[in-house]
Design an enzyme around this catalytic site. Structure first.
Site, PDB file in Angstrom:
ATOM      1  N   SER A  20     -11.187  -0.067   2.954  1.00 15.80           N
ATOM      2  CA  SER A  20     -10.549  -0.481   4.198  1.00 15.80           C
ATOM      3  C   SER A  20      -9.720   0.797   4.654  1.00 15.80           C
ATOM      4  CB  SER A  20      -9.325  -1.493   3.706  1.00 15.80           C
ATOM      5  OG  SER A  20      -9.808  -2.615   3.011  1.00 15.80           O
TER       6      SER A  20
ATOM      7  N   ARG B  60       0.817  -1.044   0.017  1.00 14.20           N
ATOM      8  CA  ARG B  60      -0.040   0.176  -0.164  1.00 14.20           C
ATOM      9  C   ARG B  60       0.896   1.273   0.083  1.00 14.20           C
ATOM     10  NH1 ARG B  60      -2.402  -3.743  -0.969  1.00 14.20           N
ATOM     11  NH2 ARG B  60      -4.571  -4.619  -0.151  1.00 14.20           N
TER      12      ARG B  60
ATOM     13  N   GLU C 213      -5.240   3.994   6.245  1.00 18.39           N
ATOM     14  CA  GLU C 213      -5.141   3.776   5.035  1.00 18.39           C
ATOM     15  C   GLU C 213      -5.438   5.047   4.048  1.00 18.39           C
ATOM     16  OE1 GLU C 213      -5.893   0.709   1.515  1.00 18.39           O
ATOM     17  OE2 GLU C 213      -5.341  -0.156   3.368  1.00 18.39           O
TER      18      GLU C 213
END
Length: 335
Positions: free
Chosen positions: A235, A161, A330
């Site tokens: 998420s 990520r 995130e």
């Protein structure tokens, strides 16, 4: 064309209220370069895709850019296919188009919200596949001078990520296109999570990417709310990585702990940790953690950035207290 005092509540999937001082949607690299050339050097600059991985923490001063480059070019090269997608292409449209051609590589990334230009920013991934696995290069424009630049996959410094664009050189470039290399034949990857349970002992080489895409869509829709119905940013926390010693300690006290081997130890399932800490389906004012997927923070209506911060902080504190694990958000906070 530049829109002033533009409403951004529909430009972020959490549906948080915010406005842009100046908003532009350039439809070509040349238009983008011209836009940057006319910008003051000290003017704040923000780049949005579909707003699916950010938290708008107030109005955005200066210039906000939403790239509208939406062309896709396909080139067959032997057993491979090269795909060039403009930054404004809706990601799942790109996945659907390649799967319809029978090409392998993107089917596991089905239904991920966002645009092609946002995909390399955080190296999107799902069901054992990451963008880095299929990406050849990224085309961008340098913010400082408007000049085009190309990055090979290796130069993008991809990690979990993460990428060069998100971390070390954040804000220096605006992505205009990505080039992917896909396979026209060969096995699909179905050895991860729900796909492994779905396809069992089936030979991966015998599977059609359309079948894998359909399974991924079904799995995602069974767990993740549609942002158009229940606003969310997907998420909300990254899956944390802990040392082998920490993992073994947690496993002794939590035998059902969900984790995956990682080069630095073990990657824990953040959703499992949040659910175990009692936050699945729990609300704090107008926001809450989703009843089907504890990893997803949702806006039940009327939420503001402060509500999101309060809930995220409470979840992080409880997970830290119970497991000694620090959760990292995130979605990117802006401004």
């Amino acid at each position: 064309m530049i829109e002033r005092n533009a409403d951004l509540s529909g430009a972020n999937t959490l549906a948080l209220p915010a406005r842009a001082e100046r908003l532009a949607r350039p439809a070509s690299g040349e238009a983008l370069a011209e836009l940057l050339a006319g910008r003051r050097a000290d003017e704040p600059l923000y780049v949005l895709g579909q707003g699916s991985n950010l938290v708008l923490d107030g109005d955005l001063p200066g210039l906000t850019v939403i790239p509208a480059l939406d062309r896709i070019d396909y080139r067959v090269e032997g057993d491979q296919a090269r795909v060039i997608a403009g930054a404004g292409v809706v990601w799942d449209r790109l996945v659907a188009d390649t799967v319809a051609r029978g090409w392998r590589g993107l089917e596991n990334l089905s239904l991920i919200p966002g645009t092609a230009g946002a995909a390399p920013f955080q190296n999107i991934g799902a069901y054992g596949v990451e963008l880095a696995d299929v990406l050849e290069s990224v085309d961008a424009v340098a913010v400082a001078n408007g000049r085009p630049v190309r990055f090979s996959a290796a130069e993008c410094e991809f990690d979990y990520r993460d990428s060069l664009f998100k971390s070390r050189r954040r804000g220096e470039f605006i992505i205009t296109a990505i080039t992917l290399r896909l396979r026209r034949h060969g096995p699909c990857r179905v050895d991860y999570g729900g796909l492994a349970a779905r396809f069992g002992d089936a030979d991966p080489a015998s599977l059609d990417p359309a079948a894998v895409r359909a399974a991924v869509i079904e799995l995602r829709q069974s767990k993740l709310p549609d942002p158009a119905v229940l606003p969310n940013a997907g998420s909300f926390f990254k899956n944390p990585v802990v040392s082998v010693a920490h993992y073994q300690q947690l496993k002794q006290s939590e035998p059902e702990l969900v984790a995956f081997a990682h080069r630095d130890g073990h990657k824990l399932a953040a959703g499992w940790l949040i659910e175990r800490a009692g936050w699945k389906g729990r609300r704090l004012g107008p926001v809450g953690m989703h009843r089907e997927q504890a990893l997803v923070l949702v806006n039940h209506g009327g939420a503001r950035a402060a509500d999101v911060r309060a809930l995220a902080g409470a979840v992080r504190a409880d997970v830290e207290a119970r497991f000694g694990v620090s959760l990292e958000q995130e979605p990117i906070p802006l401004p």
